[in-house]
Design an enzyme around this catalytic site. Structure first.
Site, PDB file in Angstrom:
ATOM      1  N   GLU A 124       0.796  -1.227   0.000  1.00  0.00           N
ATOM      2  CA  GLU A 124       0.000   0.000   0.000  1.00  0.00           C
ATOM      3  C   GLU A 124       0.832   1.283   0.000  1.00  0.00           C
ATOM      4  O   GLU A 124       0.452   2.276  -0.609  1.00  0.00           O
ATOM      5  CB  GLU A 124      -0.937   0.022   1.220  1.00  0.00           C
ATOM      6  CG  GLU A 124      -1.970  -1.092   1.251  1.00  0.00           C
ATOM      7  CD  GLU A 124      -3.041  -0.955   0.175  1.00  0.00           C
ATOM      8  OE1 GLU A 124      -3.150   0.138  -0.411  1.00  0.00           O
ATOM      9  OE2 GLU A 124      -3.748  -1.942  -0.091  1.00  0.00           O
ATOM     10  N   SER A 168     -15.971 -20.716 -30.645  1.00  0.00           N
ATOM     11  CA  SER A 168     -16.408 -20.134 -31.913  1.00  0.00           C
ATOM     12  C   SER A 168     -17.282 -18.903 -31.758  1.00  0.00           C
ATOM     13  O   SER A 168     -17.543 -18.213 -32.737  1.00  0.00           O
ATOM     14  CB  SER A 168     -17.163 -21.188 -32.735  1.00  0.00           C
ATOM     15  OG  SER A 168     -16.280 -22.199 -33.170  1.00  0.00           O
TER      16      SER A 168
END
Length: 711
Positions: free
Chosen positions: A87, A361
């Site tokens: 952080e 597909s």
């Protein structure tokens, strides 16, 4: 050119520095936290409420806050180091403000981008305790001033202690002690290095990095935390490797495996959006009224449609039934999410948004959309003949080849080789850019694992896609090339009646209307004579099947002009589902949902833009084909029979069958549906799976098929 750019950046830097300094001084002179902080602390907590698209209350947040404060001497050094490393690595060196990071965020905001990064731990504490999460310059300035004021009043350890006791970790846990008990069943003073990194990985996005619901994502970020700890000298490389190899045991969610409200996936999705913008406290204690786009009626229809989902595995250790499902339906004209299902309701992991799976597909739609945008049309011819690229010799489903065919035939019947040839012809980089422009955000554009390769034409992607992305992208085609980002929240009102957020419609034309319409015209054939033949909706509609190798993922994505829906079916453990294809359960779920959902939206046809061409053409085929002239005649006759006008539809009557055995008669009777002909397969859509030459129309798969013998 470079010198001019450098000069411009230099002047911009000086100007912005002066503006930032002046704004900081001006704001600091008139801003105080004492009174406002006191008033804020005296305001009682209030739950927030969610509303659907008809302004009916559909969800209320939990009011209980699980927080167990712990003193600094009870928080191990490696826990503190984990949070500092990920952080704010210079926490003990700066005076509350990381000027470089703050300035970077300021420039980002001025240039029209989101304010991100730059906040120190002190600034985050100030923001969470006294400010909103709004991403504005004024808030950043106030945050910076409050951070300086806090640094003057408290020691570094006191600030870090307050921060670690305040931050939200998901699952209702605030602070590291509560989080350690929630996830590990132990006190924070007893957690290991690996467990400390696990906790430090969560606050960036508590829903996404929740180790209970998304252990894979948490593990990936946990390893980043450990690498950062090595980088800044908190641990050795050997200690990091040992921690990475450690199996972190997460407490089991006792409610896991039990059926939950399927709307909870949408509620969690909205909750994360609110927390990202305003913070966890605003959501759980701020008394907000959150107006969402959810259509309760359509949501119920989506939940009813997943009865077509088979039960292949029921005894997995995680107590989840497999396969799982992801469904997203949205209005392509504005992006409003109408329905969302992220699984069977047995856990909190939202597969509709967070799961990235191979599209098979169904990705071919973007190949042909790119082709249409580059001057090709439905009658353009392409060879379906053997192809070898390096050591890769892709095959069609069934292993055969069909000679020279039109793009219309190649797409509707989902032939693999033509899709690759078309992608190579227009450029795989262009296909990638097209998919991204339409709303696919997970593509890898560079590096050793880039998606810029021929396999991408068949849906072979590095990461995969989510149902939400596919619903958005197919919706862009439906909307004649206009992209609308997904919208779940239309408005947020605070406890005082003030509107603090309101969605602003921002459509964007990302591909020509002509190309989109021509692609839609070909995709309409999929539902008439292609891999999903016989699955029309009784009104203009288009779509595409998708099946991956070994049937690990199966898709159906389709749309009308005013409703786009993507359905994915797959196993969380990535096992083969056996005889599962896009034309099976996904198509059945999609069709059942859509045939009922479209009754609630006005009839609409796709608008033909100026210059659009939709020729039928005729396949040349292989020379050895018998009776090819007859086949051409039949094909031309079939393709000239579009659903140009709304046919008469007989709505399905209530079936007496049990939910797990839906009747085929549930499909509507369409008066102008083409007669049965020798059409391409609907049982095994092309990806890399075999496709029979003469199939029957698609039928819903039973809910409970035979169990796969390979557990």
């Amino acid at each position: 050119m470079n010198s001019n750019s450098s000069l411009f950046r230099g002047k911009l830097l000086i100007t912005l520095t002066a503006l930032f300094t002046a704004a900081l001084l001006t704001t600091s002179c008139g801003y105080s936290i004492s009174d406002s902080a006191m008033e804020e602390g005296l305001v009682p907590d209030a739950v927030s409420q969610f509303y659907d698209n008809e302004n009916k209350i559909i969800f209320t947040t939990a009011s209980a806050e699980h927080r167990l404060p712990v003193k600094m001497d009870k928080i191990p050094k490696h826990v503190r180091a984990a949070f500092i490393s990920i952080e704010d690595n210079r926490f003990y060196d700066h005076s509350g403000i990381d000027y470089r990071g703050t300035f970077r965020a300021l420039v980002s905001n001025i240039m029209g981008q989101e304010v991100q990064g730059g906040s120190t731990i002190t600034q985050q504490l100030a923001k969470n305790a006294f400010l909103t999460q709004e991403r504005t310059i004024s808030r950043k300035i106030k945050e910076a001033f409050l951070a300086r004021q806090m640094e003057n009043k408290y020691t570094k350890d006191e600030i870090l202690n307050m921060y670690l006791n305040q931050i939200y970790f998901g699952e209702g846990a605030y602070g590291v002690e509560s989080a350690a008990l929630t996830y590990f069943g132990k006190h924070i003073q007893d957690v290991s290095l690996a467990e400390a990194a696990t906790l430090a990985a969560i606050p960036k996005s508590p829903n996404y990095y929740d180790p209970m619901d998304n252990p894979k994502a948490n593990k990936e970020r946990r390893e980043i935390v450990l690498d950062q700890m090595v980088k800044y000298g908190h641990i050795t490389q050997a200690e990091a490797q040992k921690a990475k190899a450690e199996e972190v045991k997460i407490r089991k969610d006792e409610s896991k495996g039990k059926q939950k409200d399927l709307r909870s996936y949408f509620f969690d999705y909205v909750s994360q959006l609110v927390m990202d913008k305003f913070g966890a406290d605003a959501l759980f204690k701020g008394g907000l009224k959150i107006y969402t786009t959810l259509d309760s009626s359509m949501q119920a229809k989506a939940e009813h449609a997943i009865r077509y989902l088979p039960d292949l595995w029921t005894e997995d250790p995680d107590k989840l039934t497999q396969p799982q499902v992801g469904l997203v339906a949205l209005d392509p004209t504005n992006g409003y999410i109408k329905a969302m299902i992220g699984g069977r309701g047995q856990d909190k992991f939202n597969r509709a948004v967070l799961a990235q799976r191979q599209p098979g597909s169904s990705f071919k739609a973007f190949v042909y959309l790119t082709a249409m945008d580059n001057g090709l049309n439905a009658a353009t011819m392409v060879d379906d003949k053997p192809l070898k690229i390096g050591g890769w010799a892709p095959q069609n489903a069934g292993g055969g080849f069909h000679g020279t065919v039109t793009l219309r035939t190649a797409l509707s019947r989902s032939y693999n080789i033509p899709a690759i040839r078309v992608a190579l012809r227009v450029g795989t980089d262009k296909v990638m850019r097209m998919a991204k422009a339409c709303g696919i955000t997970s593509l890898v554009e560079d590096g050793p694992y880039t998606d810029n390769n021929p396999a991408m034409a068949l849906g072979g992607l590095t990461k995969g896609v989510s149902p939400l992305e596919m619903a958005v992208a197919y919706g862009t085609i439906a909307n004649n090339g206009v992209l609308n980002q997904p919208v779940a929240i239309t408005k947020i009102v605070d406890r005082n009646g003030k509107i603090i957020f309101e969605h602003k419609h921002a459509p964007k034309q990302v591909v020509s209307a002509k190309a989109a319409y021509q692609t839609t015209d070909m995709l309409k054939d999929v539902l008439i004579s292609g891999t999903a033949g016989g699955s029309g909706l009784g009104r203009p509609a288009a779509g595409k099947t998708g099946t991956t190798d070994d049937s690990k993922d199966a898709w159906f994505c389709g749309y009308t002009p005013n409703l786009s829906c993507a359905v994915w079916v797959g196993d969380d453990r990535n096992r083969s589902m056996g005889a599962m294809y896009g034309s099976g359960a996904p198509l059945s779920i999609w069709h059942d949902f859509m045939i009922n959902a479209v009754q609630e939206v006005p009839y609409a046809d796709f608008v033909r833009p100026s210059g659009a061409v939709t020729p039928v053409g005729a396949d040349i085929g292989n020379k050895e084909e018998e009776d090819k002239d007859k086949n051409k005649e039949e094909e031309t006759k079939l393709q000239n029979d579009p659903l140009a006008k709304p046919p008469k539809v007989v709505k399905p009557k209530s079936s007496t069958n049990k939910p797990d055995k839906p009747a085929v008669s549930n499909k509507p009777v369409v008066s102008n549906k083409p007669e049965k002909r020798n059409s391409p397969s609907v049982n095994k859509p092309a990806s890399t799976k075999p496709t029979p030459a003469k199939p029957a129309p698609a039928k819903p798969v039973p809910t409970k098929p035979q169990k796969d013998t390979k557990k």
